[in-house]
Design a protein around this motif. Structure first.
Motif, short mmCIF file in Angstrom:
data_model
loop_
_atom_site.label_atom_id
_atom_site.label_comp_id
_atom_site.label_asym_id
_atom_site.label_seq_id
_atom_site.Cartn_x
_atom_site.Cartn_y
_atom_site.Cartn_z
N ALA A 120 12.91 0.66 1.49
CA ALA A 120 12.30 -0.55 0.96
C ALA A 120 12.15 -1.62 2.04
O ALA A 120 11.13 -2.30 2.13
CB ALA A 120 13.11 -1.09 -0.22
N LEU A 121 13.19 -1.75 2.88
CA LEU A 121 13.12 -2.72 3.98
C LEU A 121 12.03 -2.35 4.98
O LEU A 121 11.29 -3.22 5.46
CB LEU A 121 14.47 -2.81 4.69
CG LEU A 121 15.59 -3.54 3.94
CD1 LEU A 121 16.90 -3.40 4.69
CD2 LEU A 121 15.24 -5.02 3.75
N GLY A 122 11.92 -1.04 5.28
CA GLY A 122 10.89 -0.59 6.21
C GLY A 122 9.49 -0.89 5.70
O GLY A 122 8.62 -1.37 6.44
N LEU A 123 9.27 -0.62 4.42
CA LEU A 123 7.96 -0.90 3.82
C LEU A 123 7.69 -2.39 3.73
O LEU A 123 6.55 -2.85 3.90
CB LEU A 123 7.90 -0.27 2.42
CG LEU A 123 7.94 1.26 2.36
CD1 LEU A 123 8.08 1.74 0.92
CD2 LEU A 123 6.69 1.85 2.99
N ASN A 124 8.76 -3.16 3.47
CA ASN A 124 8.63 -4.61 3.38
C ASN A 124 8.24 -5.21 4.72
O ASN A 124 7.24 -5.92 4.85
CB ASN A 124 9.95 -5.21 2.88
CG ASN A 124 9.88 -6.72 2.65
OD1 ASN A 124 9.39 -7.47 3.48
ND2 ASN A 124 10.40 -7.16 1.52
N PHE A 125 9.04 -4.90 5.76
CA PHE A 125 8.77 -5.46 7.09
C PHE A 125 7.46 -4.93 7.68
O PHE A 125 6.77 -5.62 8.43
CB PHE A 125 9.93 -5.15 8.04
CG PHE A 125 11.18 -5.92 7.72
CD1 PHE A 125 11.13 -7.28 7.45
CD2 PHE A 125 12.42 -5.30 7.69
CE1 PHE A 125 12.28 -8.00 7.15
CE2 PHE A 125 13.57 -6.01 7.39
CZ PHE A 125 13.50 -7.36 7.13
N GLY A 126 7.12 -3.68 7.33
CA GLY A 126 5.87 -3.11 7.83
C GLY A 126 4.65 -3.54 7.04
O GLY A 126 3.52 -3.19 7.39
N THR A 185 12.32 -1.74 -5.87
CA THR A 185 11.20 -2.62 -6.24
C THR A 185 11.46 -4.07 -5.86
O THR A 185 10.56 -4.76 -5.36
CB THR A 185 10.92 -2.53 -7.76
OG1 THR A 185 12.13 -2.82 -8.48
CG2 THR A 185 10.42 -1.15 -8.15
N ASN A 186 12.69 -4.52 -6.06
CA ASN A 186 12.99 -5.92 -5.76
C ASN A 186 13.15 -6.19 -4.27
O ASN A 186 12.80 -7.27 -3.80
CB ASN A 186 14.24 -6.37 -6.53
CG ASN A 186 13.97 -6.58 -8.00
OD1 ASN A 186 13.46 -7.60 -8.42
ND2 ASN A 186 14.29 -5.58 -8.82
N THR A 187 13.66 -5.21 -3.52
CA THR A 187 13.76 -5.38 -2.07
C THR A 187 12.38 -5.35 -1.43
O THR A 187 12.09 -6.12 -0.51
CB THR A 187 14.64 -4.27 -1.45
OG1 THR A 187 15.94 -4.31 -2.05
CG2 THR A 187 14.79 -4.46 0.06
N TYR A 188 11.53 -4.48 -1.94
CA TYR A 188 10.16 -4.39 -1.40
C TYR A 188 9.42 -5.72 -1.59
O TYR A 188 8.66 -6.16 -0.72
CB TYR A 188 9.40 -3.25 -2.08
CG TYR A 188 7.94 -3.20 -1.67
CD1 TYR A 188 7.56 -2.66 -0.44
CD2 TYR A 188 6.94 -3.69 -2.51
CE1 TYR A 188 6.23 -2.62 -0.05
CE2 TYR A 188 5.62 -3.66 -2.14
CZ TYR A 188 5.26 -3.12 -0.91
OH TYR A 188 3.94 -3.10 -0.53
N LYS A 189 9.63 -6.37 -2.73
CA LYS A 189 8.93 -7.62 -3.04
C LYS A 189 9.65 -8.85 -2.47
O LYS A 189 9.13 -9.96 -2.54
CB LYS A 189 8.80 -7.79 -4.56
CG LYS A 189 7.91 -6.76 -5.23
CD LYS A 189 7.69 -7.07 -6.70
CE LYS A 189 8.97 -7.03 -7.49
NZ LYS A 189 8.73 -7.28 -8.95
N TYR A 190 10.83 -8.63 -1.88
CA TYR A 190 11.64 -9.74 -1.40
C TYR A 190 11.00 -10.41 -0.19
O TYR A 190 10.56 -9.75 0.75
CB TYR A 190 13.03 -9.22 -1.03
CG TYR A 190 14.05 -10.30 -0.72
CD1 TYR A 190 14.75 -10.91 -1.75
CD2 TYR A 190 14.32 -10.69 0.59
CE1 TYR A 190 15.70 -11.88 -1.48
CE2 TYR A 190 15.27 -11.65 0.86
CZ TYR A 190 15.95 -12.24 -0.17
OH TYR A 190 16.89 -13.21 0.11
#
Length: 320
Positions: free
Chosen positions: A182-188, A49-54
């Protein structure tokens, strides 16, 4: 100020640990189950959750570099102290683990939450720095998990484990895959906060503070408090006092070479370097049958004595 910091940050942590301690004394809880819930469910959900929102910025890379530099510098100091103490190879590895691998999951993350949710780190009564502080703590959290589950086995096993075996352990870690997703969803920029999975992950993530500290209390309930020996105290004070000092020196050196470091990032990195030795280091020693009692005593002593040292470090960081 010191009393306030102790009451608002350390006391809540100690009380939650005490709940776990008392419950285990009364009901003899299953520590293995609690550890698995924390490691395989709660910690990955918190990380996700925190990496996704980072929000990744230039400062993110700076924090990563400082985390690695601080780790290497502490490693060097640890090796010097091992030789000065005259430890044989296996005991030196256990000492190094206790110094290098801290309890960022059970104590570091909850500590960050408590610190930046209370004075003197509030502005107009609002925890405006909390999310940014957690973002810095996530970097430390991920790094510590990776190195603990790889290098710690090398050190504790006196090189008995091959590089391939250490790599396999890393790739069995749930946080690795959680982080990648989480990083993939964040950057995407994939919107998932409106999906059914998000409240599930959020609710599990919110349980981290309680579960982590409760589990630590159960662990402490099973450990004898006989740690006032020279060898144990050497590891304890290196972790609690030299750890934050080394990180502060690394930050000062980095600023001289590469430019300024934000005050918040400096605070979180120094405080993270001051938390006690990780419980995992004792578990690894027990699994490999290498000075398990010594490892456990350093975890216990650093955890107990951090109630004294952490308020001092937090107070000093407030002046940065």
């Amino acid at each position: 100020m010191m009393a306030h910091i102790f009451l608002t940050t350390i006391v809540p942590i100690l009380l939650l640990v005490l709940v776990g301690y008392g419950m285990d004394r009364k009901f003899h809880l299953d520590l293995d189950t609690l550890s698995k819930i924390n490691f395989y469910v709660v910690a990955p959900a918190f990380l996700f959750t925190n990496t996704y929102k980072y929000h990744f910025t230039a400062e993110s890379m700076q924090i990563i570099w400082l985390t690695i530099i601080g780790f290497v510098a502490t490693w060097i100091v640890s090796v010097i102290i091992e030789r000065l103490m005259g430890f044989e190879k296996t005991k030196a590895g256990i000492f190094r683990n206790a110094v290098l691998f801290n309890n960022c999951g059970n104590i570091g993350v909850p500590l960050t939450v408590f610190i930046y949710s209370n004075d003197p780190f509030l502005q107009n009564g609002q925890p405006i720095w909390l999310e940014a502080a957690i973002a810095v703590q996530i970097v430390v959290f991920v790094w510590q998990n990776i190195v603990t589950n790889s290098l710690a086995f090398y050190f504790a096993g006196e090189g008995k484990m091959s590089r391939r075996d250490a790599a396999m352990i890393v790739f069995k870690m749930p946080i690795i895959y959680t982080l990648l997703i989480a990083l993939g969803l964040n950057f995407g920029e994939v919107p998932i906060e409106g999906m059914f999975i998000w409240p599930v992950m959020t609710n599990i993530s919110n349980a981290l503070v309680m579960i982590a500290l409760f589990t630590l209390g159960v662990q402490l309930a099973r450990t004898p408090f006989t740690f006032f020996t020279k060898d144990v105290m050497a590891g304890t004070w290196t972790r609690l006092l030299l750890g934050p000092l080394i990180m502060w020196l690394c930050i000062v050196g980095y600023q001289l070479v590469a430019g300024p470091v934000p005050s918040l990032a400096s605070q979180v990195l120094i405080i993270s370097a001051a938390v006690p030795s990780g419980v995992t280091t004792a578990l690894i020693a027990a699994v490999l049958k290498t000075h398990a009692d010594y490892a456990t005593q350093m975890v216990v002593s650093s955890t107990v004595l951090s109630a004294i040292t952490l308020p001092i470090v937090i107070w000093l960081c407030h002046m940065i």
